[in-house]
Scaffold this motif. Structure first.
Motif, PDB file in Angstrom:
ATOM      1  N   GLY A  63       0.869  -1.110   0.023  1.00 54.16           N
ATOM      2  CA  GLY A  63       0.058   0.077  -0.047  1.00 54.16           C
ATOM      3  C   GLY A  63       0.979   1.325   0.139  1.00 54.16           C
ATOM      4  N   PRO A  64       0.234   2.469   0.101  1.00 62.91           N
ATOM      5  CA  PRO A  64       1.133   3.407  -0.062  1.00 62.91           C
ATOM      6  C   PRO A  64       1.842   3.982   1.070  1.00 62.91           C
ATOM      7  CG  PRO A  64      -1.311   4.071   0.643  1.00 62.91           C
ATOM      8  CD  PRO A  64      -1.226   2.807   0.127  1.00 62.91           C
ATOM      9  N   ASP A  65       1.731   3.135   2.053  1.00 69.28           N
ATOM     10  CA  ASP A  65       2.449   3.546   3.294  1.00 69.28           C
ATOM     11  C   ASP A  65       3.513   2.317   3.664  1.00 69.28           C
ATOM     12  OD1 ASP A  65       1.247   5.845   3.978  1.00 69.28           O
ATOM     13  OD2 ASP A  65      -0.449   4.814   4.958  1.00 69.28           O
ATOM     14  N   ILE A  66       3.533   1.212   2.596  1.00 69.82           N
ATOM     15  CA  ILE A  66       4.224   0.324   2.739  1.00 69.82           C
ATOM     16  C   ILE A  66       5.721   0.299   1.886  1.00 69.82           C
ATOM     17  CG2 ILE A  66       4.559  -2.164   2.781  1.00 69.82           C
ATOM     18  CD1 ILE A  66       1.571  -2.409   3.988  1.00 69.82           C
ATOM     19  N   ALA A  67       6.671   0.307   2.289  1.00 66.90           N
ATOM     20  CA  ALA A  67       7.938   0.174   1.605  1.00 66.90           C
ATOM     21  C   ALA A  67       8.643  -1.334   1.763  1.00 66.90           C
ATOM     22  CB  ALA A  67       9.128   1.031   1.967  1.00 66.90           C
ATOM     23  N   PRO A  68       8.438  -2.101   0.693  1.00 64.02           N
ATOM     24  CA  PRO A  68       8.619  -3.536   0.628  1.00 64.02           C
ATOM     25  C   PRO A  68      10.242  -3.772   1.167  1.00 64.02           C
ATOM     26  CG  PRO A  68       7.690  -3.210  -1.432  1.00 64.02           C
ATOM     27  CD  PRO A  68       7.778  -1.805  -0.845  1.00 64.02           C
ATOM     28  N   ALA A  69      11.270  -2.915   0.712  1.00 63.97           N
ATOM     29  CA  ALA A  69      12.569  -3.095   1.025  1.00 63.97           C
ATOM     30  C   ALA A  69      12.731  -2.932   2.588  1.00 63.97           C
ATOM     31  CB  ALA A  69      13.451  -2.238   0.206  1.00 63.97           C
ATOM     32  N   GLN A  70      11.991  -2.144   3.343  1.00 57.50           N
ATOM     33  CA  GLN A  70      12.022  -1.697   4.819  1.00 57.50           C
ATOM     34  C   GLN A  70      11.297  -3.032   5.328  1.00 57.50           C
ATOM     35  OE1 GLN A  70      10.123   1.956   5.711  1.00 57.50           O
ATOM     36  NE2 GLN A  70      11.667   3.220   4.417  1.00 57.50           N
ATOM     37  N   VAL A  71      10.538  -3.359   4.795  1.00 59.63           N
ATOM     38  CA  VAL A  71       9.886  -4.650   5.610  1.00 59.63           C
ATOM     39  C   VAL A  71      10.662  -5.922   5.462  1.00 59.63           C
ATOM     40  CG1 VAL A  71       7.870  -6.480   5.332  1.00 59.63           C
ATOM     41  CG2 VAL A  71       7.476  -4.005   4.830  1.00 59.63           C
TER      42      VAL A  71
END
Length: 329
Positions: A63-71
């Protein structure tokens, strides 16, 4: 006899429980919300392709508030879907992302313009206002403008860049002459808003020679040193590509599988079937193995990104064929 039957039944149940426990868990973080853009993964799960590879896969919507790399870096996922500009920029900043497979062969990114603006070719962009997505998605655009020799600070010989949200309002409200769209999503939002295809002109990044790779499969480099993890990724990629090829050949069914997995209820059958049909054009021609020519084109595009390129040097070790070579055997 009854005792034997009970014993056999208990044994069968124990075996099933053991097999369920033995399945290797994989958490996949998507780049965006549940939609046909990720149809191959939902199909692979629904059709039991992951199960056949002894995998228990959890698919986490983005979603707009989710950065896959950070996850991924934070341990919230084993594998992510990301666009290569974002992945390479993240790698240069110190998070060692590695592309292990590339299901998408072509780019779906476009600039969509109203014909009544008089724009018929890229040179006509001068003096115009163009809607551009940021968060790493602006770099192909900046590279394209640099190639055309068009500055992005406004003026009669440049373009004014409007920071576009993930909607098509700037075109509908005539705040911009052109906006960023994807062939499988925002373009159709424009059409559904009442503008006819013949009233629009599209400039595909793919056709302009500045397309960058989208929706690749990425993991952390250090993880691949673990043979067990690498083996798990081989099985994951193999099952995922089986899902993608099934989705290509059965796009309507794949769209319905996606809808079944949409917990928000926001998606519609019409939109998802149309999206899946367009996505199938982008995955066509890929067996999952990253094409080095496509990779080099992406890197060259990112290095040319005007005064602020997304990467400052040629990446090293940013992809591997180790996983797909084994998965495709």
């Amino acid at each position: 006899m009854k005792a034997l039957m009970v014993s056999l039944l208990a044994g069968a149940m124990s075996l099933a429980a053991f097999q369920a426990m033995a399945a290797d868990k994989v958490t996949l973080q998507l780049k965006w919300v549940t939609q046909a853009q990720f149809g191959g993964y939902y199909v692979a799960k629904d059709k039991g392709f992951y199960e056949e590879e002894n995998l228990d896969v959890e698919i986490k919507p983005g979603g707009p508030d989710i950065a896959p790399a950070q996850v991924l870096a934070g341990g919230g996922a084993d594998v992510i879907i990301d666009w290569m500009p974002s992945a390479l920029a993240t790698r240069e900043k110190g998070v060692p992302l590695v592309n292990i497979a590339q299901p998408f062969k072509s780019s779906g990114m476009m600039l969509t313009c109203r014909k009544d603006t008089g724009i018929t070719k890229p040179d006509d962009f001068k003096g115009r206002t163009l809607g551009v997505w940021f968060f790493g998605n602006e770099y192909p655009f900046l590279s394209w403008m640099s190639t055309l020799g068009i500055k992005t600070e406004g003026g009669p010989d440049g373009v004014t860049v409007l920071k576009q949200g993930f909607n098509v309002d700037p075109l509908l409200q005539k705040q911009a002459d052109c906006i960023s769209t994807m062939t499988y999503n925002e373009y159709w939002q424009v059409i559904d808003a009442g503008i006819k295809p013949e009233e629009l002109i599209n400039f595909k990044y793919e056709d302009q020679g500045v397309a960058t790779l989208e929706d690749g499969i990425y993991v952390l480099e250090d993880k691949l040193k673990d043979p067990a993890f690498a083996d798990k990724m081989v099985r994951f990629v193999r099952a995922s590509m089986k899902g993608w090829k099934y989705a290509e050949e059965n796009s309507d069914e794949a769209a319905m599988i996606v809808l079944d997995n949409d917990a928000t209820g926001a998606q519609t059958e019409k939109h998802q079937k149309r999206m899946m049909s367009e996505i199938a054009k982008l995955t066509a021609g890929s067996n999952g193995k990253l094409d080095e020519a496509d990779y080099k084109r992406t890197v060259a595009t990112l290095l040319k990104g005007g005064s602020d390129p997304v990467i400052s040097k040629e990446p090293e070790g940013a992809f591997t064929h180790e996983i797909t070579d084994k998965a495709l055997k």
